[in-house]
Design a protein around this motif. Structure first.
Motif, short mmCIF file in Angstrom:
data_model
loop_
_atom_site.label_atom_id
_atom_site.label_comp_id
_atom_site.label_asym_id
_atom_site.label_seq_id
_atom_site.Cartn_x
_atom_site.Cartn_y
_atom_site.Cartn_z
N PHE A 161 0.85 -1.21 0.00
CA PHE A 161 0.00 0.00 0.00
C PHE A 161 0.88 1.25 0.00
O PHE A 161 0.74 2.13 -0.85
CB PHE A 161 -0.89 -0.05 1.25
CG PHE A 161 -1.87 1.09 1.38
CD1 PHE A 161 -3.05 1.10 0.66
CD2 PHE A 161 -1.63 2.14 2.25
CE1 PHE A 161 -3.97 2.14 0.79
CE2 PHE A 161 -2.54 3.18 2.40
CZ PHE A 161 -3.71 3.17 1.67
N ASP A 162 1.82 1.31 0.93
CA ASP A 162 2.69 2.50 1.03
C ASP A 162 3.51 2.69 -0.24
O ASP A 162 3.58 3.78 -0.80
CB ASP A 162 3.64 2.33 2.23
CG ASP A 162 4.55 3.55 2.38
OD1 ASP A 162 4.14 4.50 3.04
OD2 ASP A 162 5.66 3.54 1.81
N HIS A 163 4.11 1.62 -0.72
CA HIS A 163 5.04 1.74 -1.85
C HIS A 163 4.32 1.97 -3.17
O HIS A 163 4.85 2.63 -4.05
CB HIS A 163 5.94 0.51 -1.95
CG HIS A 163 7.03 0.53 -0.90
ND1 HIS A 163 7.84 -0.54 -0.65
CD2 HIS A 163 7.41 1.50 -0.04
CE1 HIS A 163 8.70 -0.21 0.32
NE2 HIS A 163 8.44 1.02 0.71
N ILE A 188 13.56 12.69 5.26
CA ILE A 188 12.96 12.42 6.59
C ILE A 188 11.80 11.44 6.40
O ILE A 188 10.89 11.67 5.60
CB ILE A 188 12.45 13.72 7.25
CG1 ILE A 188 13.56 14.77 7.29
CG2 ILE A 188 11.94 13.41 8.65
CD1 ILE A 188 13.18 16.04 8.05
N GLY A 189 11.86 10.35 7.15
CA GLY A 189 10.91 9.25 6.97
C GLY A 189 11.39 8.38 5.82
O GLY A 189 10.64 8.00 4.93
N ALA A 190 12.69 8.05 5.89
CA ALA A 190 13.36 7.38 4.75
C ALA A 190 12.83 5.98 4.49
O ALA A 190 13.00 5.44 3.39
CB ALA A 190 14.86 7.34 4.99
N VAL A 211 16.74 10.13 7.80
CA VAL A 211 16.18 10.24 9.15
C VAL A 211 14.98 9.31 9.25
O VAL A 211 14.09 9.34 8.38
CB VAL A 211 15.74 11.69 9.44
CG1 VAL A 211 15.13 11.79 10.84
CG2 VAL A 211 16.91 12.65 9.31
N ASP A 212 14.95 8.49 10.30
CA ASP A 212 13.78 7.64 10.55
C ASP A 212 13.97 7.01 11.92
O ASP A 212 15.00 7.25 12.59
CB ASP A 212 13.61 6.56 9.47
CG ASP A 212 12.15 6.13 9.29
OD1 ASP A 212 11.51 5.76 10.29
OD2 ASP A 212 11.64 6.18 8.15
N LEU A 213 13.01 6.23 12.35
CA LEU A 213 13.17 5.46 13.59
C LEU A 213 14.26 4.41 13.37
O LEU A 213 14.48 3.97 12.23
CB LEU A 213 11.84 4.79 13.95
CG LEU A 213 10.70 5.77 14.27
CD1 LEU A 213 9.36 5.06 14.29
CD2 LEU A 213 10.95 6.46 15.61
N MET A 256 10.32 15.27 2.37
CA MET A 256 9.39 14.52 3.23
C MET A 256 8.27 13.95 2.35
O MET A 256 7.45 14.70 1.84
CB MET A 256 8.82 15.43 4.32
CG MET A 256 9.87 15.89 5.32
SD MET A 256 9.18 16.80 6.71
CE MET A 256 8.96 18.43 5.98
N SER A 257 8.29 12.65 2.19
CA SER A 257 7.31 12.00 1.32
C SER A 257 6.40 11.12 2.16
O SER A 257 6.89 10.24 2.90
CB SER A 257 8.03 11.15 0.27
OG SER A 257 7.14 10.25 -0.34
N GLN A 258 5.10 11.34 2.05
CA GLN A 258 4.11 10.57 2.82
C GLN A 258 4.53 10.46 4.27
O GLN A 258 4.44 9.39 4.87
CB GLN A 258 3.94 9.16 2.21
CG GLN A 258 3.25 9.19 0.89
CD GLN A 258 2.99 7.80 0.29
OE1 GLN A 258 2.39 7.70 -0.75
NE2 GLN A 258 3.43 6.74 0.92
C1 LIG Z 1 4.18 6.23 5.46
S1 LIG Z 1 5.89 5.97 5.64
C2 LIG Z 1 6.52 6.88 4.25
C3 LIG Z 1 7.80 6.37 3.78
C4 LIG Z 1 8.45 6.98 2.54
N1 LIG Z 1 8.94 8.33 2.78
C5 LIG Z 1 7.55 6.92 1.34
O1 LIG Z 1 7.25 7.95 0.75
O2 LIG Z 1 7.12 5.80 0.96
C6 LIG Z 1 6.31 6.98 7.02
C7 LIG Z 1 7.72 6.83 7.54
O3 LIG Z 1 7.87 7.72 8.66
C8 LIG Z 1 8.56 7.06 9.69
N2 LIG Z 1 8.14 7.60 10.98
C9 LIG Z 1 6.92 7.53 11.54
N3 LIG Z 1 6.92 8.08 12.77
C10 LIG Z 1 8.18 8.53 12.97
C11 LIG Z 1 8.81 9.21 14.06
N4 LIG Z 1 8.15 9.49 15.17
N5 LIG Z 1 10.11 9.56 13.93
C12 LIG Z 1 10.80 9.26 12.79
N6 LIG Z 1 10.26 8.61 11.73
C13 LIG Z 1 8.96 8.24 11.84
C14 LIG Z 1 8.14 5.59 9.54
O4 LIG Z 1 9.06 4.72 10.16
C15 LIG Z 1 8.08 5.43 8.03
O5 LIG Z 1 9.29 5.02 7.52
#
Ligand SMILES: C[S@@+](CC[C@H](N)C(=O)[O-])C[C@H]1O[C@@H](n2cnc3c(N)ncnc32)[C@H](O)[C@@H]1O
Length: 357
Positions: A161-163, A188-190, A211-213, A256-258
């Motif tokens: 779904f995400d990808h 951010i949110g890699a 940047v991500d968890l 910052m994507s999604q």
């Molecule tokens: C919906 S995914 C989007 C991923 C990607 N950027 C994309 O476009 O497909 C959201 C991303 O944000 C990260 N994320 C969510 N909460 C976070 C937080 N509190 N700190 C850092 N990253 C976070 C998740 O681990 C995930 O990788």
């Protein structure tokens, strides 16, 4: 555009009554149609083409009991997925869509495997602003801490779904990413590192900051190792919900994507402030996201609006698919100004470019 959407004048009272019953029985129809798809009934009807198949034909295959066939196909009949002609079932147009349309199948799997059980706790999730339904999948404060450990088939369906949404957009936006010749780019949110990998492949000079968890960054790191570009990237394991934590500075571009849709308005405001502080003198911010008010087709707005309850019951308890004005207002409050917005990217993305105000 937004005002024209979902106009209340579009239906007669009789049709409205029927629509109301579709809502009441929605979960029943969902489960039966999903069974017919997953267990091959729709495929069997598709293979039979214009000839169709009787219940006796179908049960002679030994794949389904006559009871299951009657029950499931009658619901499919009521939902316009199949139709009956001279005692034979044939696939209707909606059935063909279910069998052949990737986004429909991805949405069905996402709702069935990730959301369905947890959505039963939507009321508590809304009341507490916590993802109470997430307990159906695992014991984490938000779904993001558990992404790499989701049980199957939820994990496969979540990433599909995400990808699907972001993969269809990434090829289209790389010229926007490099339009200002950034030397430093922060993703951010890699997530699994797909965007960072594409950016590193597209430009030999740029340095990436992911940047991500921590758990997700480990997955992204492996993606870059496999691509042979790990040495051009720095990894920053951050929980962006820790508001006091500053981001690495001197970034020419923040991507910052999604990502922002994972957070409450309050958290987005804080992220925009830290992003603004991380920009170099000529730094800009690109936000790729889905906004239900910027869709060309109502069908896309419908899908996006109805993704929001997933964010409530499963993901974070307080985030959603936003309207574009929400991001613009929160970015402006953080000292940024909107430079451009480009719509109709990929399946349903818009790309916002912000600069220092
Ligand atoms: C919906 S995914 C989007 C991923 C990607 N950027 C994309 O476009 O497909 C959201 C991303 O944000 C990260 N994320 C969510 N909460 C976070 C937080 N509190 N700190 C850092 N990253 C976070 C998740 O681990 C995930 O990788």
């Amino acid at each position: 555009m937004q005002d024209k959407k979902f106009s209340p004048e579009r239906q007669t009272a009789f049709a409205a009554r029927f629509e109301a019953q579709k809502i009441a029985f929605g979960p029943v129809v969902f489960q039966c149609v999903r069974y017919a798809w997953k267990r091959g009934m729709l495929k069997a009807l598709s293979d039979a083409g214009d000839v169709g198949l009787s219940l006796a034909d179908l049960s002679a295959t030994g794949s389904w009991s006559e009871y299951a066939l009657k029950l499931v196909l009658e619901t499919c009949l009521s939902a316009g997925v199949v139709y009956l002609r001279d005692g034979k079932y044939l696939l209707d147009k909606t059935g063909y869509i279910l069998l052949s349309d990737a986004i429909t199948q991805i949405n069905l799997d996402f709702i069935g495997d990730v959301c369905y059980r947890g959505l039963a706790d939507l009321d508590q999730s809304l009341d507490q602003q916590k993802p109470v339904g997430l307990a159906q999948l695992g014991d984490w404060p938000t779904i993001y801490q558990g992404l790499d450990r989701l049980p199957e088939p939820a994990k496969r369906s979540w990433f599909a779904f995400d990808h699907y949404y972001s993969d269809t957009s990434f090829p289209d936006i790389l010229p926007d990413v490099f339009a200002t010749q950034p030397r430093t780019l922060m993703d951010i949110g890699a997530n699994t590192g797909k965007f960072s990998r594409a950016a590193l492949a597209a430009n030999a000079e740029v340095k990436l900051h992911l940047v991500d968890l921590p758990q997700q960054l480990a997955v992204a790191e492996q993606t870059l190792i496999d691509a042979g570009t790990r040495e051009r990237a720095q990894l920053h394991p951050y929980d962006l919900l820790q508001k006091e934590k500053a981001l690495p500075a001197d970034m020419d571009l923040v991507w910052m994507s999604q990502f922002l849709s994972c957070f409450s308005e309050d958290a987005i405001a804080s992220i925009f402030k830290r992003v603004a502080a991380a920009l170099s003198e000529r730094g800009q911010v690109l936000v790729l996201d889905t906004f239900w008010d910027r869709q060309r087709y109502d069908i896309a707005s419908y899908c996006l609006i109805n993704t929001s309850p997933y964010f409530t019951a499963l993901a974070s308890g307080n985030s959603k698919v936003y309207e574009s004005a929400d991001y613009i207002r929160l970015a402006e409050a953080a000292g940024l100004k909107l430079v451009t917005v480009r719509d109709d990217i990929g399946y349903c993305h818009s790309l916002m470019r912000f600069a220092r105000a």
